[in-house]
Design a protein around this motif. Structure first.
Motif: not given
Length: 289
Positions: A71-76
Motif C-alpha cells: 500500500l502506498r500513502i501519498e500526502i498533499d
C-alpha cells in the motif's frame, strides 16, 4: 484507491485544565491535508506517522504485517509543520480514513480519535463539531452546537515546536492554577455555539490565550491584545503547544488591510513574517473513493 482530507487548526479555541484534566477544542480552518491510499510500493520519503497509522489499522483488522508493503500513502499538504496548526493530526486522521475506505472498513469519529491518540496527542479537528477533547486519551469527547462562522488571520512564526516536546514540559501545576479561568472559557464556548455568537467565542479563546502565557508565552502578546481591542476584533487564538497566533474577525466587516499595516507599523511582523487569512470550517475527515 481512496482519498480523504482533514483540516488544519488555527491554534486552539481553548486548551487547559477543564473537567478534571487537560483538554482542548481545536479551531478548524480551510487548509487541508489530503491523503491518497492505494495499491503500490511505499514512497521512500513518506511521513512515518502516516505509515504507523496504516500499520495499526491493518493489525486492528487482522491483515498480515507484510500487507503494508503493498500500500502506498501519498500526502498533499502545505500546512506548516511544528507550528501548532495540527498538521500531524490532519495527516494521520486522513490516512486512517483513506485506509479504511480503501479496504472496505469504516471508523466512527470516536474510533478514529482513539486510533490517533494511540500514536500522539491529537487535535479535535477530526470531529465534525467543535468538541471538547481529551487529546491524550480520547476519553472525553463533548460536542458543541454548531459553531458561529468567523475568519482567522493566522500569524505564522518561524519558530517550531514539536507537540511531543511541549507535552514533556512540567505543566500540571500551571494548568490547574488556571482551572477556574478555563471553566469560564468552556462555558463561553458552549454559549457562543448555542447563540451563534462569534464575539463570545472570541472572548473564550482570548481567556484561554491569556492563560497560556504562563506556559508558552507568545512575544509581544500585550500588543496583540491591544490590536484586538482597538480594531474591535472578536478575539485571538494561540497554539498552546506551538508558535502561531490567530486574530479572530469577519473579513466583511473588519479591515484586514489595516491589520496588516498595523502589524508592520508595530514591528510585530518581525515575530510573524507570514500571515494567512483563513475561514473557519466544520471539522471532520472527508473521504472520497
Amino acid at each position: 484507491m481512496s482519498v480523504a482530507r482533514c483540516p488544519a487548526s488555527g491554534g486552539e479555541l481553548i486548551q487547559g485544565w477543564i473537567l478534571g484534566s487537560e483538554k482542548l477544542i481545536s479551531c478548524p480552518v480551510d487548509w487541508y491535508s489530503t491523503v491518497e491510499v492505494r495499491e503500490g510500493t511505499p514512497l521512500a520519503d513518506e511521513r512515518p506517522l502516516a505509515r504507523a497509522m496504516l500499520k495499526a489499522l491493518l493489525a486492528r483488522w487482522g491483515y498480515p504485517p507484510t500487507f503494508s508493503q503493498a500500500l502506498r500513502i501519498e500526502i498533499d499538504s502545505t500546512i506548516p509543520l511544528a507550528k501548532g496548526m495540527a498538521s500531524s493530526t490532519a495527516d494521520i486522521a486522513a490516512t486512517a480514513v483513506a485506509t479504511a475506505h480503501h479496504l472496505g472498513h469504516s471508523l466512527s469519529e470516536s474510533e478514529l480519535a482513539a486510533q490517533c491518540v494511540a500514536l500522539e496527542p491529537t487535535d479535535s479537528t477530526l470531529f465534525r463539531a467543535l468538541t471538547l477533547f481529551d487529546h491524550h486519551h480520547a476519553q472525553t469527547q463533548i460536542a458543541c452546537a454548531a459553531a458561529p462562522h468567523f475568519d482567522l488571520l493566522v500569524l505564522e512564526s518561524p519558530l517550531q515546536l514539536r507537540t511531543a516536546d511541549y507535552h514533556r514540559l512540567p505543566r500540571r501545576a500551571a494548568l490547574k492554577a488556571n482551572a477556574g479561568v478555563m471553566q469560564r472559557a468552556w462555558e463561553k464556548v458552549q454559549s457562543a455555539c448555542t447563540r451563534t455568537d462569534a464575539s463570545l467565542l472570541g472572548e473564550a479563546a482570548t481567556l484561554s490565550a491569556v492563560a497560556s502565557q504562563t506556559l508558552l508565552p507568545k512575544p509581544a502578546f500585550a500588543a496583540l491584545l491591544a490590536l484586538v481591542e482597538s480594531c474591535g476584533l472578536y478575539g485571538l487564538t494561540v497554539a498552546h503547544s506551538g508558535s502561531v497566533v490567530g486574530l479572530m474577525l469577519d473579513r466583511r466587516y473588519h479591515d484586514v488591510d489595516y491589520l496588516h499595516w498595523a502589524l508592520s507599523q508595530q514591528k510585530l511582523a518581525a515575530h510573524w513574517p507570514q500571515r494567512h487569512l483563513l475561514a473557519s470550517v466544520a471539522g471532520g475527515v472527508q473521504a472520497s473513493a
